[in-house]
Write an enzyme that holds these catalytic residues in place. Structure first.
Site, mmCIF file in Angstrom:
data_model
loop_
_atom_site.group_PDB
_atom_site.id
_atom_site.type_symbol
_atom_site.label_atom_id
_atom_site.label_comp_id
_atom_site.label_asym_id
_atom_site.label_seq_id
_atom_site.Cartn_x
_atom_site.Cartn_y
_atom_site.Cartn_z
ATOM 1 N N ASP A 1 40.564 -15.486 27.060
ATOM 2 C CA ASP A 1 40.972 -13.962 26.845
ATOM 3 C C ASP A 1 40.468 -13.362 28.280
ATOM 4 O O ASP A 1 40.697 -13.764 29.114
ATOM 5 C CB ASP A 1 39.845 -13.523 25.732
ATOM 6 N N HIS B 1 39.646 -6.328 25.633
ATOM 7 C CA HIS B 1 40.233 -7.151 24.615
ATOM 8 C C HIS B 1 39.439 -8.467 24.293
ATOM 9 O O HIS B 1 38.989 -8.827 22.954
ATOM 10 C CB HIS B 1 41.707 -7.717 25.335
ATOM 11 N N SER C 1 46.232 -10.202 17.724
ATOM 12 C CA SER C 1 45.141 -10.668 18.616
ATOM 13 C C SER C 1 43.856 -10.350 17.808
ATOM 14 O O SER C 1 42.797 -10.915 18.023
ATOM 15 C CB SER C 1 44.922 -9.552 19.932
#
Length: 700
Positions: A114, A174, A489
């Site tokens: 990530d 994220h 996601s």
């Protein structure tokens, strides 16, 4: 009269009456009982597809008046979210009190590919955790780890550190978000400016995390992804989570995620991935290799809504995670006729928009580089089921509501508006597949159904990086510990966490066995005009049930090699891929349907009759006894199971059966579903079948 208003649900039965196919009937009911508010201002939702009813802000007296009306089943207050979770895990009936295996859970290591991680977040504290498991071989580079984050590396082959730094720290948000969904510690009183307030936690709070930072402001280089897979497998992770993917389906071995996950599978590591955010069109799912899990995104029963109130006291609802406090006064409300509502470039109109709320037909992130305006309203029918955050109050509205607002602007001498702080409401329709969630079919191997499963991915609250503002847009001055974002996601780490939970009870299960357990215990979802089996796969993730699935469809390297042989990969290539003398069996060539997969896909030509067989093997991981098959099929299909009973006398015993399907012809752009459920009275081992034709068009 009690003037205190709250949201009530007015339930009116199964399907909406054909006499009232629009929200007008609901508005008329409200008009008859409301005292002070307008129906438009009161109405929160109008339910018209799966069942009939609506949600509205009502006083106690108004709710009582409605409850006795003809055609109304019940009127009850909307559920108030309790201070306990980010809601997604509780929505899956995976509460904080579920049965756990704490020692083995603490030994599970999840490798996250990530954007990095923010180690100072409370979600990654290590209080009460012992040192890392002895099997761990990884390390931490340019960052301080602890007993929660036990590994952190970064990969940037381009050497581009724009708005970032050479470390595993998260400058995007994220990676921190996904990591905390999968395995974050429990943090009470978490919220985004009081939105989605509760206890933020991951599925396996005592599991360990290893971050492999492969994504930067420019994206995620495939070379970096493969390097991360290489390290993660060697370091000793148990599960890999990769909420990344390409825009298009690719041949398995032209795809870094398919390659990396194949080798992870060979080492007993399951890879969980995101299906993609290119929905609602068909043919958009990515990460379709059968040895990895591909997660679609769906809603939970908490929905974030935005509200704008115009000067005529009409309230209009839309999508938006607006954290800014509701202003006491209105602002001038305008439409830029000079640009036909195009707000992408406001440089020539700064004086015009200053101090005003703008209605836009188009805008983009760069619009917020221009200062002075107070907010934006924009009509966009494609993105109304989830909420964005922006640096200034912003709401996305339906095209129909947008036309009404433009009519108000054009026909009012001094139009004004006020964008309110966003609210959260209970949505009984959930789970529904997200509009953005990529749909199948799998064009690489058409008879392997993808996505595999769906999991929460809309308006999910989780940990955030303090290095990036809420919206991620330059000029936003809000820096928070937790943020609300949406995407497959977010669905992916829900599946990752559930897989880790299953593995904590069954540490020796293969990746395929864990996949099977998650898929065959998934909660059924149902087709509609906006979703089908090619959008949600086996159904909604159900982690508690997955620990005891009864039977599993197991598979290993040799099974995937056989599938590759059956689908045209040559023996020489397969030997290179596997690294040993794997060979294609001399027996007659089969097809992808022969893979022992938990779901069954069958691609057929438009307008042609069809027939096929699926040979399957189930392994007993429950108790001894007899299982009976039950088939439910679309009327256009003839489905039979042979034998229809399977008896097991010991653990790990295997039994074979064949599923036959025939029928047709089917028109283009269509699916015909079926389910096969094996039951021993305790377990329900459910396999989804989908027969489908070519898809060339998207959903309406």
């Amino acid at each position: 009269m009690n003037d205190i208003l709250q949201v009530y649900i007015v339930y009116m039965g199964a399907q909406p009456s054909s006499q009232y196919p629009t929200p007008e009937h609901h508005l008329n009911l409200l008009k008859e009982i409301l005292v002070n508010n307008s129906p438009n201002e009161s109405l929160v939702y109008s339910y018209q597809k799966s069942f009939s009813g609506f949600a509205a802000k009502l006083s106690t007296d108004e709710a009582t008046k409605l409850s006795g009306r003809k055609g109304i089943v019940s009127v009850f207050p909307s559920k108030i979210l309790k201070i306990r979770t980010t809601r997604s895990w509780d929505f899956l009936n995976f509460t904080q009190t579920v049965n756990r295996n704490p020692t083995l859970e603490s030994d599970i290591i999840i490798g996250m590919l990530d954007t990095g991680i923010w180690p100072e977040s409370k979600s990654f504290s290590d209080g009460g955790l012992r040192p890392p498991p002895r099997k761990w071989k990884g390390n931490c580079v340019n960052i301080t780890c602890n007993n929660k984050i036990i590994g952190a590396r970064y990969y940037n082959s381009l050497g581009d550190y724009t708005l970032d730094e050479p470390s595993p720290r998260d400058f995007e948000g994220h990676g921190s978000h996904t990591s905390s969904i999968a395995a974050g510690r429990s943090v009470s009183h978490a919220s985004l400016y009081d939105l989605a307030q509760g206890t933020a936690r991951g599925a396996v709070p005592s599991a360990r995390l290893a971050m492999y930072k492969v994504c930067w402001t420019f994206g995620c280089a495939e070379v970096d992804i493969l390097a991360a897979f290489d390290d993660a497998i060697s370091d000793g992770v148990d599960i890999i989570s990769a909420s990344i993917g390409s825009l298009f389906q690719k041949d398995y071995f032209d795809d870094s995620l398919a390659i990396g996950s194949f080798h992870a599978m060979m080492n007993g590591i399951l890879t969980s991935t995101a299906a993609g955010n290119m929905g609602p069109s068909h043919n958009t799912v990515t990460n379709v290799a059968p040895w990895l899990m591909s997660a679609a995104a769906s809603s939970i029963d908490r929905h974030i809504i935005g509200r704008v109130v115009t000067g005529d006291n009409v309230s209009t609802l839309g999508a938006g995670a607006n954290t800014f406090a509701t202003e006491k006064s209105n602002y001038p409300f305008i439409f830029l006729h000079e640009t036909q509502g195009d707000c992408t470039d406001l440089s020539k109109y700064l004086d015009v928009v200053k101090g005003k709320i703008i209605f836009c037909n188009f805008f983009y992130y760069g619009t917020f580089n221009y200062t002075g305006f107070e907010g934006i309203l924009c009509s966009d029918d494609t993105e109304l089921d989830f909420s964005y955050s922006f640096p200034r109050p912003t709401i996305l509205l339906s095209t129909a509501d947008g036309l009404k607002l433009k009519h108000y602007i054009n026909n009012t001498e001094n139009p004004v508006a006020n964008i309110h702080k966003s609210e959260q409401v209970f949505d009984p329709r959930a789970p529904l597949v997200a509009s953005f969630s990529s749909r199948g079919p799998n064009l690489v191997t058409r008879d392997i159904l993808k996505p595999d499963i769906t999991a929460p991915g809309i308006d999910i609250l989780a940990a955030w990086s303090k290095a990036v503002p809420v919206s991620g847009i330059t000029g936003d001055t809000r820096f928070v510990d937790f943020n609300i974002i949406s995407g497959t996601s977010m669905a992916c780490p829900h599946v990752t966490g559930a897989a880790a939970y299953v593995k904590s009870f069954h540490p020796n299960w293969s990746p395929a066995a864990i996949m099977s357990a998650l898929m065959t215990t998934a909660k059924p979802m149902h087709p509609s005009d906006k979703q089908d089996q090619l959008s949600y796969g086996a159904g909604q993730l159900n982690p508690v049930k997955a620990v005891d699935p009864g039977l599993v469809y197991d598979a290993g390297e040799s099974d995937y090699v056989q599938m590759l042989c059956n689908t045209g990969y040559n023996e020489t290539l397969i030997k290179i891929i596997t690294g040993h003398n794997s060979s294609c069996p001399a027996k007659a060539k089969g097809n992808a349907r022969d893979l022992n997969y938990p779901t069954m896909g069958f691609y057929v030509k438009d307008g042609k009759t069809f027939a096929a067989k699926f040979l399957r093997t189930v392994t007993n991981v429950g108790s001894v006894g007899k299982y009976k098959a039950k088939v439910s099929a679309d009327p256009k299909l003839n489905v039979a199971v042979n034998p229809s009973e399977l008896e097991f006398s010991e653990l790990n015993e295997k039994r074979q059966f064949t599923v036959s399907v025939s029928g047709g012809p089917l028109p283009g752009n269509s699916t015909a579903p079926a389910t096969v459920i094996w039951s021993d009275g305790k377990h329900q081992v459910r396999s989804v079948m989908v027969v489908y034709t070519d898809f060339s068009t998207s959903y309406d």
